[in-house]
Design an enzyme around this catalytic site. Structure first.
Site, PDB file in Angstrom:
ATOM      1  N   GLU A  43      49.003  52.852  27.654  1.00  0.00           N
ATOM      2  CA  GLU A  43      48.489  52.525  28.721  1.00  0.00           C
ATOM      3  C   GLU A  43      48.960  53.510  29.790  1.00  0.00           C
ATOM      4  OE1 GLU A  43      48.349  51.726  33.413  1.00  0.00           O
ATOM      5  OE2 GLU A  43      50.772  51.910  31.721  1.00  0.00           O
ATOM      6  N   ASP A  47      45.939  56.201  31.112  1.00  0.00           N
ATOM      7  CA  ASP A  47      45.588  56.703  32.358  1.00  0.00           C
ATOM      8  C   ASP A  47      44.957  57.631  32.381  1.00  0.00           C
ATOM      9  OD1 ASP A  47      45.450  55.630  35.435  1.00  0.00           O
ATOM     10  OD2 ASP A  47      47.349  57.286  35.100  1.00  0.00           O
ATOM     11  N   ASP A 116      44.722  47.413  32.294  1.00  0.00           N
ATOM     12  CA  ASP A 116      45.816  48.283  31.916  1.00  0.00           C
ATOM     13  C   ASP A 116      45.335  47.914  29.882  1.00  0.00           C
ATOM     14  OD1 ASP A 116      47.331  48.020  34.331  1.00  0.00           O
ATOM     15  OD2 ASP A 116      49.095  46.347  33.211  1.00  0.00           O
ATOM     16  N   GLU A 119      42.301  51.295  29.496  1.00  0.00           N
ATOM     17  CA  GLU A 119      43.329  52.120  29.457  1.00  0.00           C
ATOM     18  C   GLU A 119      43.956  52.831  28.199  1.00  0.00           C
ATOM     19  OE1 GLU A 119      44.023  53.293  33.955  1.00  0.00           O
ATOM     20  OE2 GLU A 119      45.790  52.306  32.943  1.00  0.00           O
TER      21      GLU A 119
END
Length: 224
Positions: A43, A47, A116, A119
């Site tokens: 995650e 991102d 989450d 990502e």
């Protein structure tokens, strides 16, 4: 590695055939599952990959825009609500690997878990095949959002609140009128109301999106 049908179906929906399916399985594994190997590190990486892809896309889409105009559009596209919205559109929740407590608590529908995991899936594609396939997937899934992201440096809710405060009014109210559709693709109808009686209604795939749309509609009416 053998994948469950729900995970195979998800790989098909995101349009990537994994050379190492274990990366996708890790991306879908929440910490509540226990035993290590959850998706937190993915995650974190995803991102950053998402941010790079969206930043490049915005710069390419509007070569003359300055940072002050690009930044709010960027923030809209990479925020948790948008990631969760995309996750719902591809029914990512169906493939999540959750602990018993999260399953009982409706974890497959939770915005934070979906965002989450979305990502983490981006990171999984990046690690499995590199930046170009990851970029292609992000641009495909984010679709028209990049072109339609608001260009105003202020979001509509903030602008409406400033409008009301500037005239000595109470802050706007946002009232949920209805919620329809399946869990993975809900539609919310929200009404934005001012204390002076002005009202506008709008819908969106998240409550936040519907609130912003209603605020934007009410602003347009007030400015008209």
């Amino acid at each position: 590695m053998k994948m469950a049908a729900s995970v195979r179906a998800l790989a098909e929906r995101i349009g990537h055939e994994f050379q190492d399916p274990s990366i996708l399985l890790q991306a879908l594994t929440h910490g509540s599952r226990g035993g290590g190997g959850d998706n937190q590190r993915l995650e974190f990486l995803g991102d950053r990959v998402l941010g790079l892809v969206i930043a490049e896309a915005l710069l390419d889409a509007d070569p003359t825009a300055d940072e002050g105009h690009i930044a709010p559009r960027f923030n809209t596209l990479v925020r948790r609500e948008t990631c969760a919205e995309v996750a719902r559109e591809i029914d990512l929740g169906a493939g999540l690997k959750l602990g018993r407590s999260e399953m009982i608590g409706g974890g497959r529908k939770k915005e934070a878990l979906l965002a989450d995991a979305m990502e983490a899936v981006i990171a999984a594609v990046y690690l499995d095949a590199g930046l170009e396939p990851a970029r292609a997937m992000v641009l495909r899934l984010w679709g028209e959002r990049v072109a339609s992201a608001p260009k105003d440096a202020r979001d509509a809710k903030s602008a409406l609140q400033e409008w009301a405060q500037g005239r000595g009014l109470l802050p706007p109210d946002y009232v949920l009128i209805s919620r329809d559709g399946p869990d993975h693709a809900p539609r919310f109808v929200i009404e934005a109301r001012l204390s002076t009686g002005e009202v506008e209604r709008a819908e969106g795939t998240t409550k936040r999106a519907a609130e912003h749309a209603a605020a934007s509609a009410l602003l347009g009416r007030l400015d008209g």
